[in-house]
Write a protein that holds these residues in place. Structure first.
Motif, PDB file in Angstrom:
ATOM      1  N   CYS A 188       0.856  -1.187   0.000  1.00 21.05           N
ATOM      2  CA  CYS A 188       0.000   0.000   0.000  1.00 21.05           C
ATOM      3  C   CYS A 188       0.890   1.234   0.000  1.00 21.05           C
ATOM      4  O   CYS A 188       1.612   1.481   0.959  1.00 21.05           O
ATOM      5  CB  CYS A 188      -0.930  -0.007   1.219  1.00 21.05           C
ATOM      6  SG  CYS A 188      -2.035  -1.433   1.268  1.00 21.05           S
ATOM      7  N   LYS A 189       0.855   1.984  -1.088  1.00 21.83           N
ATOM      8  CA  LYS A 189       1.706   3.165  -1.247  1.00 21.83           C
ATOM      9  C   LYS A 189       0.970   4.397  -0.745  1.00 21.83           C
ATOM     10  O   LYS A 189      -0.243   4.500  -0.895  1.00 21.83           O
ATOM     11  CB  LYS A 189       2.055   3.345  -2.723  1.00 21.83           C
ATOM     12  CG  LYS A 189       2.744   2.155  -3.328  1.00 21.83           C
ATOM     13  CD  LYS A 189       2.811   2.295  -4.831  1.00 21.83           C
ATOM     14  CE  LYS A 189       3.247   0.972  -5.431  1.00 21.83           C
ATOM     15  NZ  LYS A 189       2.710   0.756  -6.761  1.00 21.83           N
ATOM     16  N   GLN A 190       1.716   5.340  -0.207  1.00 20.61           N
ATOM     17  CA  GLN A 190       1.136   6.601   0.253  1.00 20.61           C
ATOM     18  C   GLN A 190       0.664   7.427  -0.932  1.00 20.61           C
ATOM     19  O   GLN A 190       1.325   7.473  -1.970  1.00 20.61           O
ATOM     20  CB  GLN A 190       2.171   7.421   1.031  1.00 20.61           C
ATOM     21  CG  GLN A 190       2.500   6.889   2.395  1.00 20.61           C
ATOM     22  CD  GLN A 190       1.333   7.051   3.350  1.00 20.61           C
ATOM     23  OE1 GLN A 190       0.689   8.086   3.407  1.00 20.61           O
ATOM     24  NE2 GLN A 190       1.044   6.010   4.094  1.00 20.61           N
ATOM     25  N   CYS A 191      -0.476   8.078  -0.778  1.00 21.77           N
ATOM     26  CA  CYS A 191      -0.890   9.073  -1.771  1.00 21.77           C
ATOM     27  C   CYS A 191       0.154  10.186  -1.770  1.00 21.77           C
ATOM     28  O   CYS A 191       0.898  10.347  -0.797  1.00 21.77           O
ATOM     29  CB  CYS A 191      -2.253   9.664  -1.387  1.00 21.77           C
ATOM     30  SG  CYS A 191      -3.646   8.548  -1.676  1.00 21.77           S
ATOM     31  N   PRO A 192       0.220  10.975  -2.832  1.00 24.28           N
ATOM     32  CA  PRO A 192       1.159  12.102  -2.853  1.00 24.28           C
ATOM     33  C   PRO A 192       0.929  13.031  -1.658  1.00 24.28           C
ATOM     34  O   PRO A 192      -0.156  13.036  -1.060  1.00 24.28           O
ATOM     35  CB  PRO A 192       0.833  12.810  -4.167  1.00 24.28           C
ATOM     36  CG  PRO A 192       0.263  11.734  -5.028  1.00 24.28           C
ATOM     37  CD  PRO A 192      -0.519  10.866  -4.085  1.00 24.28           C
ATOM     38  N   PRO A 193       1.942  13.828  -1.300  1.00 25.29           N
ATOM     39  CA  PRO A 193       1.791  14.759  -0.172  1.00 25.29           C
ATOM     40  C   PRO A 193       0.554  15.647  -0.337  1.00 25.29           C
ATOM     41  O   PRO A 193       0.220  16.054  -1.460  1.00 25.29           O
ATOM     42  CB  PRO A 193       3.067  15.601  -0.228  1.00 25.29           C
ATOM     43  CG  PRO A 193       4.068  14.712  -0.899  1.00 25.29           C
ATOM     44  CD  PRO A 193       3.274  13.918  -1.911  1.00 25.29           C
ATOM     45  N   ASN A 194      -0.134  15.909   0.743  1.00 23.90           N
ATOM     46  CA  ASN A 194      -1.330  16.756   0.796  1.00 23.90           C
ATOM     47  C   ASN A 194      -2.514  16.158   0.036  1.00 23.90           C
ATOM     48  O   ASN A 194      -3.368  16.890  -0.472  1.00 23.90           O
ATOM     49  CB  ASN A 194      -1.026  18.176   0.291  1.00 23.90           C
ATOM     50  CG  ASN A 194       0.086  18.807   1.085  1.00 23.90           C
ATOM     51  OD1 ASN A 194       0.027  18.870   2.300  1.00 23.90           O
ATOM     52  ND2 ASN A 194       1.134  19.244   0.408  1.00 23.90           N
ATOM     53  N   ALA A 195      -2.554  14.828  -0.042  1.00 22.46           N
ATOM     54  CA  ALA A 195      -3.663  14.133  -0.704  1.00 22.46           C
ATOM     55  C   ALA A 195      -4.118  12.967   0.157  1.00 22.46           C
ATOM     56  O   ALA A 195      -3.376  12.474   1.001  1.00 22.46           O
ATOM     57  CB  ALA A 195      -3.237  13.634  -2.081  1.00 22.46           C
ATOM     58  N   GLY A 196      -5.346  12.532  -0.070  1.00 27.74           N
ATOM     59  CA  GLY A 196      -5.893  11.398   0.654  1.00 27.74           C
ATOM     60  C   GLY A 196      -6.740  10.539  -0.268  1.00 27.74           C
ATOM     61  O   GLY A 196      -6.993  10.893  -1.414  1.00 27.74           O
ATOM     62  N   SER A 197      -7.160   9.387   0.244  1.00 28.53           N
ATOM     63  CA  SER A 197      -8.026   8.489  -0.516  1.00 28.53           C
ATOM     64  C   SER A 197      -8.908   7.721   0.455  1.00 28.53           C
ATOM     65  O   SER A 197      -8.633   7.668   1.654  1.00 28.53           O
ATOM     66  CB  SER A 197      -7.194   7.496  -1.337  1.00 28.53           C
ATOM     67  OG  SER A 197      -6.551   6.576  -0.466  1.00 28.53           O
ATOM     68  N   ALA A 198      -9.935   7.109  -0.077  1.00 28.97           N
ATOM     69  CA  ALA A 198     -10.770   6.209   0.714  1.00 28.97           C
ATOM     70  C   ALA A 198     -10.030   4.884   0.873  1.00 28.97           C
ATOM     71  O   ALA A 198      -9.090   4.591   0.129  1.00 28.97           O
ATOM     72  CB  ALA A 198     -12.102   5.985   0.002  1.00 28.97           C
ATOM     73  N   GLN A 199     -10.445   4.070   1.824  1.00 33.16           N
ATOM     74  CA  GLN A 199      -9.869   2.735   1.976  1.00 33.16           C
ATOM     75  C   GLN A 199     -10.084   1.943   0.696  1.00 33.16           C
ATOM     76  O   GLN A 199     -11.102   2.085   0.021  1.00 33.16           O
ATOM     77  CB  GLN A 199     -10.540   1.993   3.124  1.00 33.16           C
ATOM     78  CG  GLN A 199     -10.082   2.408   4.481  1.00 33.16           C
ATOM     79  CD  GLN A 199     -10.632   1.482   5.561  1.00 33.16           C
ATOM     80  OE1 GLN A 199     -11.611   0.785   5.366  1.00 33.16           O
ATOM     81  NE2 GLN A 199      -9.991   1.491   6.701  1.00 33.16           N
ATOM     82  N   GLY A 200      -9.120   1.113   0.360  1.00 37.72           N
ATOM     83  CA  GLY A 200      -9.260   0.219  -0.785  1.00 37.72           C
ATOM     84  C   GLY A 200      -8.960   0.850  -2.130  1.00 37.72           C
ATOM     85  O   GLY A 200      -9.292   0.267  -3.163  1.00 37.72           O
ATOM     86  N   ALA A 201      -8.313   2.008  -2.167  1.00 36.89           N
ATOM     87  CA  ALA A 201      -7.972   2.650  -3.438  1.00 36.89           C
ATOM     88  C   ALA A 201      -6.966   1.783  -4.200  1.00 36.89           C
ATOM     89  O   ALA A 201      -6.047   1.224  -3.612  1.00 36.89           O
ATOM     90  CB  ALA A 201      -7.403   4.045  -3.206  1.00 36.89           C
ATOM     91  N   SER A 202      -7.170   1.682  -5.508  1.00 37.94           N
ATOM     92  CA  SER A 202      -6.307   0.818  -6.308  1.00 37.94           C
ATOM     93  C   SER A 202      -5.458   1.571  -7.337  1.00 37.94           C
ATOM     94  O   SER A 202      -4.670   0.963  -8.042  1.00 37.94           O
ATOM     95  CB  SER A 202      -7.151  -0.243  -7.030  1.00 37.94           C
ATOM     96  OG  SER A 202      -8.089   0.368  -7.875  1.00 37.94           O
TER      97      SER A 202
END
Length: 102
Positions: free
Chosen positions: A39-53
């Motif tokens: 599981c890779k981190q989203c870019p700085p200052n970004a987020g995602s919901a659980q299970g992002a592919s």
């Protein structure tokens, strides 16, 4: 009888036959992941919901917009969240272009 196995899907990782979704602000674009390190981190200052592919399931946080390739910051990808400049509005997450304040 041979057991039927299914590859662990993207957006998650599997351990002992249990599917575990990647957490918030992470994504996994590979199948058959066997540990959380996929599981890779989203870019700085970004987020995602659980299970992002995919990285494009990450969204810039409120106060930032996705400058993409036009970014002056080296984000290591085509996805780059920069702060909204003075006189622009991006109060919700997921903004792709800073809009002028009215």
């Amino acid at each position: 009888f041979a057991e039927q196995c299914t590859a662990c899907p993207t957006g998650s990782w599997c351990s002992a036959g249990v599917l575990i979704p990647c957490g918030n602000a992470t994504y996994n674009d590979q199948r058959s992941a066997s540990h959380q390190g996929y599981c890779k981190q989203c870019p700085p200052n970004a987020g995602s919901a659980q299970g992002a592919s995919r990285v494009d399931e990450c969204e810039c946080n409120a106060g930032y917009y996705n400058a993409g390739n036009a970014s002056e910051i080296d984000c290591g990808s085509e996805f780059c969240c920069e702060p909204c400049s003075t006189g622009t509005v991006c109060e919700v997450s997921g903004v792709t272009v800073a809009t002028r304040a009215r």
